[in-house]
Design an enzyme around this catalytic site. Structure first.
Site, PDB file in Angstrom:
ATOM      1  N   ASP A 142       0.866  -1.167   0.000  1.00 52.82           N
ATOM      2  CA  ASP A 142       0.000   0.000   0.000  1.00 52.82           C
ATOM      3  C   ASP A 142       0.904   1.218   0.000  1.00 52.82           C
ATOM      4  O   ASP A 142       2.088   1.125   0.295  1.00 52.82           O
ATOM      5  CB  ASP A 142      -0.899  -0.023   1.240  1.00 52.82           C
ATOM      6  CG  ASP A 142      -2.030   0.998   1.163  1.00 52.82           C
ATOM      7  OD1 ASP A 142      -2.106   1.714   0.137  1.00 52.82           O
ATOM      8  OD2 ASP A 142      -2.814   1.091   2.120  1.00 52.82           O
ATOM      9  N   ASP A 167      -0.395  -3.587   7.000  1.00 55.84           N
ATOM     10  CA  ASP A 167      -0.461  -3.429   8.457  1.00 55.84           C
ATOM     11  C   ASP A 167      -1.877  -3.372   8.995  1.00 55.84           C
ATOM     12  O   ASP A 167      -2.083  -3.117  10.177  1.00 55.84           O
ATOM     13  CB  ASP A 167       0.297  -2.165   8.886  1.00 55.84           C
ATOM     14  CG  ASP A 167      -0.308  -0.906   8.284  1.00 55.84           C
ATOM     15  OD1 ASP A 167      -1.282  -1.015   7.491  1.00 55.84           O
ATOM     16  OD2 ASP A 167       0.178   0.200   8.597  1.00 55.84           O
ATOM     17  N   ASP A 185      -5.531  -6.529   5.357  1.00 50.92           N
ATOM     18  CA  ASP A 185      -4.357  -7.058   4.665  1.00 50.92           C
ATOM     19  C   ASP A 185      -4.068  -8.514   5.007  1.00 50.92           C
ATOM     20  O   ASP A 185      -3.149  -9.111   4.449  1.00 50.92           O
ATOM     21  CB  ASP A 185      -3.111  -6.226   5.022  1.00 50.92           C
ATOM     22  CG  ASP A 185      -3.176  -4.811   4.482  1.00 50.92           C
ATOM     23  OD1 ASP A 185      -3.511  -4.655   3.294  1.00 50.92           O
ATOM     24  OD2 ASP A 185      -2.915  -3.866   5.247  1.00 50.92           O
ATOM     25  N   ASN A 223      37.017 -36.257  -0.921  1.00 50.74           N
ATOM     26  CA  ASN A 223      37.914 -37.002  -0.038  1.00 50.74           C
ATOM     27  C   ASN A 223      37.313 -38.341   0.373  1.00 50.74           C
ATOM     28  O   ASN A 223      37.977 -39.388   0.355  1.00 50.74           O
ATOM     29  CB  ASN A 223      38.229 -36.174   1.213  1.00 50.74           C
ATOM     30  CG  ASN A 223      39.198 -35.042   0.925  1.00 50.74           C
ATOM     31  OD1 ASN A 223      39.817 -35.016  -0.132  1.00 50.74           O
ATOM     32  ND2 ASN A 223      39.318 -34.107   1.846  1.00 50.74           N
TER      33      ASN A 223
END
Length: 844
Positions: free
Chosen positions: A333, A594, A598, A662
């Site tokens: 937003d 926030d 949302d 190895n």
């Protein structure tokens, strides 16, 4: 005094009268005393679900031994105590314990650090304790507590309502119903279903609008949500990073299993000692298995989380860090993120566009008494101009909600009873049938509707957010309902502005340089959105409105979202559609929000981002919380996320180069040598010593190329890397075998020489594979250099210490040291040359 008998949650608490419920819960309208609450907290435990409980110190320690290979090795060591060499078994056991303690110490530090970070963004609840309301962490709520609820609050427990004021609760997490449920104080039959219990609210749901006080009846795993999570064992969906780690682990485990079975079978066939062969095969398995990968990932992520916290970014879910770094689309937003976030009222205007004190007064009356949903708009109105109003002037309130998009207040003012309504212009106009001009005269709204809309467009094109305000007299009324929102008089406009942040345009450009595209999703009308976008430097962006979106198919939307960076007039439920479409289009999507509206978008995004000042439900849903609402902070967090991901990949590259080469070489050598190339305890010591530098990878420096754009987990790339550098490692391993056999050294010196070459080459190759650039162009981290130098020195000195005979080592002649040094040097130079060719043809 604390009660001697802890009450059981009352059932059915939706049916029992409040007075009886208070008796059952051993509390009253004054709430619990702190001493009693502490006693209940010990009895019921923290108010959290079991699957969210942090691991204990004991479980972290024993978690180091959960690998089936380690368990088999421990069993074989015990068997060796009984049947074989007790000294060897003791040395092997010591090495295993040292490795476990190393992993435990690092993971414990990581877990403690994350715990401290999460405490910074705790959800707080207003609780009545000792007769006064106080803010406490949600984890401390116990049955019998009285809590206050407001819009945006996460409901901390299963509760029975004691009072409510236009309370609407989103219960989708339990009922699947997308529309908020209205809640009020009432008595219900005993057989009322969960979704029809209007007098109860449930843990995990959240308040959409209104307010209430409620009695907590069940907490934690005893709540309905807790029972549901126990039944279905809720688990967060696997992230792309976790999926990649799991696939990588499977790849190495498949290779390990085949190799170990083959080596064991051949050694037994060649009549080598069965116990030695068994321990040798298991030790090889330990060396081949990426046993440190979980610890290294935890350390890297925790270290990244601590660094991000220094940048004011709090990570709630560590696995989100990788997605944060991989994010290539950020949806946000504009309010407070791209703008200053301090909404200011510019003017109060009548229908002719003139400043009006009546509009200002009625707007103040509407906002001054507002209790349901505190927001910057009402705060700006109250600060713009103050009017003397009666303390008891408020009669009733219908809070703002995202369907009506307006706030209605019934007030007594200057001898009149009025309904005053404020909200989105079109939502106000739809409930008006007349307008009032500057002289107080009324006329039908139809005659001036077009003129009102024209003024609205003018204000919007200037960048002002414009609301409408209307009223109607309601003499003798003390209560009202939504059905009364009709037949109002349109009074005028409220224009607000929120200037863009000074450095926001520059920050957006920096995000673009980092490979992150910003997409603005706003509920404001397209004219305001266009104006703000232009001020931010987003020149003539394509726009998609909520109306356009409503008429689009999913396929069309997936195609369209890739071309649009500005979404205006978007409804809350449309945000999720946009996020999902972007994900289906192949983007890693972050969403920054926030508010209550949302939540669905935050949940749908790959990375949900909120701020510390957000509504509780937004903060709880988000995976990352910013302590400052600023894109600059976000930009710093993205770089830290990429650093964490890059350093995790370095361990993978190390595990698939020298270490893997190895062990593979040793397995092959054991097939043609008349003796084991290394004893099991020496293999485990090799594994332990090479672990130390890898533990410091989290603090290493990172190539600018890894920070400049998003990267994603690529198993195909890792497989090519493993084959290329594993083969190079094996070539020089066999060269070492050849030199040692050519020099005809004794078995003990052969093992000592091979051990020293193996550990030192594995330690030094870190400086080659840690960067795709030249060995000397990117300086390694301080701790990586110190630990690597320490391991090289310790390995070189070990054959000359009093411990050497116990481990099976002998001092090496100068000639052998010279040959081994030359082989290591050639190996490093060859790997450096191979790296340049590899990255020229294969892109990460």
């Amino acid at each position: 005094m604390p009660s001697k008998v802890i009450p059981k949650p009352a059932e059915p608490f939706w049916h029992n009268p409040i007075s009886e419920l208070f008796q059952q819960m051993q509390t009253d309208e004054r709430g619990l005393r702190q001493q009693e609450a502490t006693s209940r907290l010990k009895h019921y435990g923290d108010n959290r679900l079991q699957n969210h409980k942090p691991p204990s110190t004991v479980s972290l320690f024993f978690g180091q031994f959960k690998s089936s290979i380690i368990l088999i090795l421990l069993f074989a060591t015990g068997l060796s105590f009984y049947l074989h060499d007790k000294l060897d078994a003791l040395i092997i056991l010591s090495i295993i314990l040292m490795s476990a303690l190393l992993g435990f110490w690092q993971e414990k530090g990581a877990a403690d650090a994350v715990g401290k970070l999460l405490a910074m963004v705790q959800i707080k609840v207003s609780v009545l304790r000792d007769g006064t309301f106080q803010e406490l962490p949600a984890e401390q709520i116990v049955p019998g507590d009285i809590v206050q609820l407001r819009a945006g609050d996460v409901i901390p427990a299963d509760c029975r309502l004691l009072s409510s004021d236009n309370l609407f609760v989103d219960e989708a997490i339990l009922t699947g119903e997308s529309y908020p449920a209205e809640k009020y104080v009432t008595d219900l039959p005993i057989n009322t279903g969960l979704s029809q219990r209007q007098n109860c609210v449930w843990m995990g749901s959240h308040v959409q609008s209104g307010s209430a006080t409620a009695l907590a009846v069940a907490t934690g795993s005893g709540s309905e949500f807790g029972k549901l999570s126990e039944r279905i064992k809720l688990k967060a969906p696997e992230t792309e990073f976790e999926h990649g780690v799991r696939r990588f682990g499977y790849l190495l485990m498949e290779v390990t299993l085949i190799l170990v079975i083959m080596i064991l079978a051949v050694n037994v066939y060649l009549d080598k000692p069965i116990m030695d062969s068994f321990l040798f095969a298991l030790a090889l398995a330990v060396g081949l298995t990426p046993q440190l990968l979980p610890a290294v990932i935890s350390i890297n992520l925790a270290h990244g989380a601590k660094r991000m916290a220094e940048q004011k970014v709090i990570v709630k879910q560590l696995a989100a860090i990788e997605n944060f770094g991989s994010m290539n689309v950020l949806c946000s937003d504009k309010t407070g993120t791209l703008t200053e976030g301090t909404v200011q009222l510019k003017d109060t205007l009548d229908i002719s566009g003139q400043t009006s004190d009546k509009v200002a007064r009625y707007a103040y009356l509407n906002s001054a008494y507002e209790t349901g949903f505190n927001n910057p708009i009402d705060q700006a109105i109250r600060q713009f101009k103050t009017f003397a109003v009666a303390e008891n002037g408020k009669l009733d309130e219908i809070p703002y909600d995202f369907h009506r998009k307006r706030l209605s207040m019934l007030v007594q003012d200057q001898g009149e009873t009025l309904m005053i309504c404020k909200g989105a212009l079109n939502n106000i106009l739809e409930i008006c049938d007349t307008v009032e001009n500057a002289n107080g005269e009324l006329q039908a709204i139809d005659g001036v509707y077009d003129a009102i809309q024209q003024r609205y467009r003018e204000y919007s094109s200037q960048g002002f957010r414009t609301l409408g305000i209307a009223y109607k007299p309601m003499p003798g009324k003390t209560k009202f309902a939504k059905d009364d929102e009709t037949g109002l008089r349109f009074l005028g406009f409220l224009t607000f502005f929120d200037p863009p942040k000074a450095d926001c345009g520059e920050t957006i450009a920096l995000l673009r340089e980092q490979g992150v595209t910003l997409k603005i999703i706003t509920g404001d009308n397209r004219l305001v959105a266009e104006t703000v976008a232009a001020q931010l430097g987003l020149t003539t962006p394509a726009i998609l409105t909520g109306i356009d979106l409503a008429g689009m198919s999913e396929t069309a939307l997936i195609h369209r979202v890739t071309q649009v960076n500005l979404f205006a007039e978007i409804e809350p439920n449309q945000k999720e559609r946009i996020i999902v479409a972007l994900k289906k289009a192949g983007f890693v999507v972050g969403y920054m929000g926030d508010g209550i509206n949302d939540v669905s978008a935050l949940h749908a995004a790959d990375v949900g981002i909120s701020v510390d000042s957000a509504a509780d439900v937004a903060k709880q849903t988000a995976q990352i919380v910013l302590l400052e609402k600023n894109l600059r902070v976000l930009l710093a967090g993205i770089r830290e996320g990429r650093t964490t991901f890059a350093n995790t990949l370095k361990y993978v590259f190390m595990a698939t180069s020298a270490n893997f080469g190895n062990m593979f070489s040793m397995a092959g050598a054991s097939l043609f040598l008349p003796f084991l190339p290394l004893l099991p305890k020496q293999i485990l010591l090799t594994n332990l010593l090479t672990d130390f530098p890898e533990m410091t990878i989290a603090s290493d420096n990172v190539d600018p190329e890894m920070l400049g754009k998003p990267h994603r987990w690529d198993i195909g790339f890792i497989r090519k890397f493993m084959i290329t550098f594993g083969i190079i490692s094996s070539v020089f391993d066999y060269l070492t075998f050849g030199v040692l056999l050519w020099l005809q050294v004794p078995v003990e010196q052969f093992r000592t020489g091979w051990f020293c070459e193996s550990v030192i080459s594995a330690a030094l190759i870190v400086f080659v594979v840690r960067s795709q650039n030249s060995l000397f162009s990117n300086r390694p981290g301080k701790y990586l250099m110190i630990t690597t130098a320490t391991i090289v020195a310790l390995t070189s000195a070990l054959p000359y210490t009093p411990l050497a005979p116990f481990i099976g080592f002998q001092p090496l002649p100068a000639a052998i040291i010279g040959w081994l040094s030359l082989i290591v040097l050639l190996y490093i130079l060859t790997a450096e040359l191979a790296k340049r060719i590899f990255y020229r043809h294969v892109n990460l």
